[in-house]
Design an enzyme around this catalytic site. Structure first.
Site, PDB file in Angstrom:
ATOM      1  N   SER A 146     -21.689   7.479 -40.509  1.00 45.76           N
ATOM      2  CA  SER A 146     -22.435   6.548 -39.658  1.00 45.76           C
ATOM      3  C   SER A 146     -22.217   7.003 -38.225  1.00 45.76           C
ATOM      4  CB  SER A 146     -21.887   5.128 -39.837  1.00 45.76           C
ATOM      5  OG  SER A 146     -22.541   4.221 -38.964  1.00 45.76           O
ATOM      6  N   TYR A 160     -15.299  -0.989 -40.994  1.00 41.66           N
ATOM      7  CA  TYR A 160     -16.290   0.060 -41.331  1.00 41.66           C
ATOM      8  C   TYR A 160     -16.149   1.288 -40.425  1.00 41.66           C
ATOM      9  CZ  TYR A 160     -21.162   1.857 -41.945  1.00 41.66           C
ATOM     10  OH  TYR A 160     -22.289   2.610 -42.156  1.00 41.66           O
TER      11      TYR A 160
HETATM   12  N1  LIG Z   1     -28.835   1.710 -43.577  1.00 43.77           N
HETATM   13  C1  LIG Z   1     -28.370   2.099 -42.405  1.00 43.77           C
HETATM   14  O1  LIG Z   1     -28.939   1.805 -41.359  1.00 43.77           O
HETATM   15  C2  LIG Z   1     -27.113   2.922 -42.336  1.00 43.77           C
HETATM   16  C3  LIG Z   1     -26.619   3.270 -41.068  1.00 43.77           C
HETATM   17  C4  LIG Z   1     -25.466   4.036 -40.991  1.00 43.77           C
HETATM   18  C5  LIG Z   1     -24.837   4.439 -42.136  1.00 43.77           C
HETATM   19  N2  LIG Z   1     -25.332   4.086 -43.357  1.00 43.77           N
HETATM   20  C6  LIG Z   1     -24.626   4.525 -44.562  1.00 43.77           C
HETATM   21  O2  LIG Z   1     -25.553   5.088 -45.451  1.00 43.77           O
HETATM   22  C7  LIG Z   1     -25.126   4.849 -46.804  1.00 43.77           C
HETATM   23  C8  LIG Z   1     -26.253   4.205 -47.595  1.00 43.77           C
HETATM   24  O3  LIG Z   1     -26.640   3.035 -46.959  1.00 43.77           O
HETATM   25  P1  LIG Z   1     -27.875   2.159 -47.484  1.00 43.77           P
HETATM   26  O4  LIG Z   1     -28.221   1.209 -46.377  1.00 43.77           O
HETATM   27  O5  LIG Z   1     -28.909   3.035 -48.039  1.00 43.77           O
HETATM   28  O6  LIG Z   1     -27.186   1.332 -48.662  1.00 43.77           O
HETATM   29  P2  LIG Z   1     -27.832   0.269 -49.648  1.00 43.77           P
HETATM   30  O7  LIG Z   1     -29.294   0.061 -49.377  1.00 43.77           O
HETATM   31  O8  LIG Z   1     -26.946  -0.886 -49.557  1.00 43.77           O
HETATM   32  O9  LIG Z   1     -27.727   1.037 -51.029  1.00 43.77           O
HETATM   33  C9  LIG Z   1     -26.549   1.056 -51.621  1.00 43.77           C
HETATM   34  C10 LIG Z   1     -26.719   1.773 -52.953  1.00 43.77           C
HETATM   35  O10 LIG Z   1     -25.419   2.133 -53.351  1.00 43.77           O
HETATM   36  C11 LIG Z   1     -25.134   1.572 -54.629  1.00 43.77           C
HETATM   37  N3  LIG Z   1     -23.704   1.230 -54.607  1.00 43.77           N
HETATM   38  C12 LIG Z   1     -23.071   0.339 -53.796  1.00 43.77           C
HETATM   39  N4  LIG Z   1     -21.761   0.319 -54.077  1.00 43.77           N
HETATM   40  C13 LIG Z   1     -21.555   1.214 -55.068  1.00 43.77           C
HETATM   41  C14 LIG Z   1     -20.416   1.669 -55.776  1.00 43.77           C
HETATM   42  N5  LIG Z   1     -19.198   1.172 -55.527  1.00 43.77           N
HETATM   43  N6  LIG Z   1     -20.576   2.615 -56.723  1.00 43.77           N
HETATM   44  C15 LIG Z   1     -21.805   3.134 -57.006  1.00 43.77           C
HETATM   45  N7  LIG Z   1     -22.919   2.752 -56.353  1.00 43.77           N
HETATM   46  C16 LIG Z   1     -22.799   1.787 -55.401  1.00 43.77           C
HETATM   47  C17 LIG Z   1     -26.071   0.394 -54.787  1.00 43.77           C
HETATM   48  O11 LIG Z   1     -26.433   0.179 -56.123  1.00 43.77           O
HETATM   49  P3  LIG Z   1     -25.626  -0.850 -57.057  1.00 43.77           P
HETATM   50  O12 LIG Z   1     -25.313  -2.060 -56.233  1.00 43.77           O
HETATM   51  O13 LIG Z   1     -26.585  -1.117 -58.180  1.00 43.77           O
HETATM   52  O14 LIG Z   1     -24.414  -0.103 -57.493  1.00 43.77           O
HETATM   53  C18 LIG Z   1     -27.304   0.910 -54.006  1.00 43.77           C
HETATM   54  O15 LIG Z   1     -28.139   1.649 -54.840  1.00 43.77           O
HETATM   55  C19 LIG Z   1     -23.858   3.998 -46.694  1.00 43.77           C
HETATM   56  O16 LIG Z   1     -22.715   4.810 -46.746  1.00 43.77           O
HETATM   57  C20 LIG Z   1     -23.976   3.392 -45.295  1.00 43.77           C
HETATM   58  O17 LIG Z   1     -22.724   3.060 -44.752  1.00 43.77           O
HETATM   59  C21 LIG Z   1     -26.451   3.316 -43.480  1.00 43.77           C
END
Ligand SMILES: NC(=O)c1ccc[n+]([C@@H]2O[C@H](COP(=O)([O-])OP(=O)(O)OC[C@H]3O[C@@H](n4cnc5c(N)ncnc54)[C@H](OP(=O)(O)O)[C@@H]3O)[C@@H](O)[C@H]2O)c1
Length: 256
Positions: A146, A160
């Protein structure tokens, strides 16, 4: 004609959290570049739908249901992928959770729980993947961190950034250890993207506009806009890039 430097034909790529959000977009793009992608998550139905969408677009996709913060599950899943395909070329360690509480408000259990998912899980996954990649004398490991933690922070969100900054340190240390084996280790550091985990904030008029205003492009990122970074770092185009964070944030961290 020599192959395109972004071509991933024949590569096997494991993407954790690949069923939706940024993980799904990265997996979709890796598949479009020719890789066979293994989508991980904890919900089989979500993963089946995501894999079917990729296959429907002509890609190769399968699923691996396991908790990406569970040590035993990680080792078993990586072993299974390597057994089934005889190799593992790319790991995108994408799973991460957030707990928007300040340092005074987080319980010890909450801090530990977040660190387990956002730091210990990717650490163990990368190690399990590296054991396979060392045998091949090549591999690509990409942590999804991030901008919060490795680069910037704000009040009210303490655990985080701590975990993501720690993961950035692990990325550099692993790159140093694995470089002699032909394995690169990098991070993608996203800024604000309109994924499910952010939808409440993105939809909130005040917070949505505040965050958009912090970027140079004056908008949130669309999830698909993360995909190019993943394909690049997974491909031969990035063969001499290791121990780096590729920031995909619309310019937030470069502005003041
Ligand atoms: N979105 C942003 O703006 C943003 C910004 C900075 C960084 N990030 C980083 O980018 C990454 C993805 O973010 P996102 O927003 O795309 O996340 P998200 O929409 O919340 O998607 C999370 C995915 O991960 C799976 N998941 C969650 N916990 C899990 C676990 N313990 N084991 C296996 N699968 C798991 C969930 O499926 P299930 O619940 O079905 O397992 C879901 O498919 C994260 O590391 C986040 O910190 C995101």
């Amino acid at each position: 004609m020599t192959p395109h430097p972004f071509d991933l034909t024949g590569r096997v790529a494991l993407v954790t959290g690949g069923g939706r959000g940024l993980g799904f977009e990265m997996a979709k793009a890796l598949a479009a570049a020719g890789a066979r992608v293994i989508l991980n998550g904890r919900t089989a139905a979500t993963l089946e739908a995501a894999a079917a969408a990729i296959r429907g677009a002509g890609g190769q996709a399968e699923i691996a249901v396991f908790d990406a913060s569970d040590a035993a599950g990680i080792d078993a899943a990586v072993d299974a992928v390597a057994r089934r395909h005889g190799r593992l070329d790319v790991l995108i360690a994408n799973v991460g959770q957030r707990n928007r509480k300040g340092m005074m408000d987080l319980s010890a259990a909450e801090v530990r729980g977040l660190v387990e998912t956002d730091l210990v899980g990717p650490f163990l996954l990368a190690r399990a993947a590296a054991r396979k990649m060392i045998l091949q004398a090549r591999g690509r490991i990409v942590f999804v961190t991030s901008i919060a933690g490795p680069f910037i922070a704000r009040g009210g969100d303490a655990a985080y950034p701590a975990a993501k900054a720690g993961l950035t340190g692990a990325m550099r240390a692993f790159a140093a250890e694995l470089g002699p084996h032909g394995i690169t280790v990098n991070a993608i550091a996203p800024g604000p993207f309109k994924t499910d985990s952010n939808s409440t904030r993105a939809m909130d008029p005040a917070e949505g506009a505040r965050m958009a205003g912090r970027t140079m492009l004056k908008r949130w990122g669309e999830p698909a806009e993360i995909a190019g970074a993943a394909v690049f770092l997974a491909s031969d185009a990035a063969s001499f890039i290791t121990a780096q964070s590729l920031v995909v944030d619309g310019g937030i961290t470069a502005s003041f």
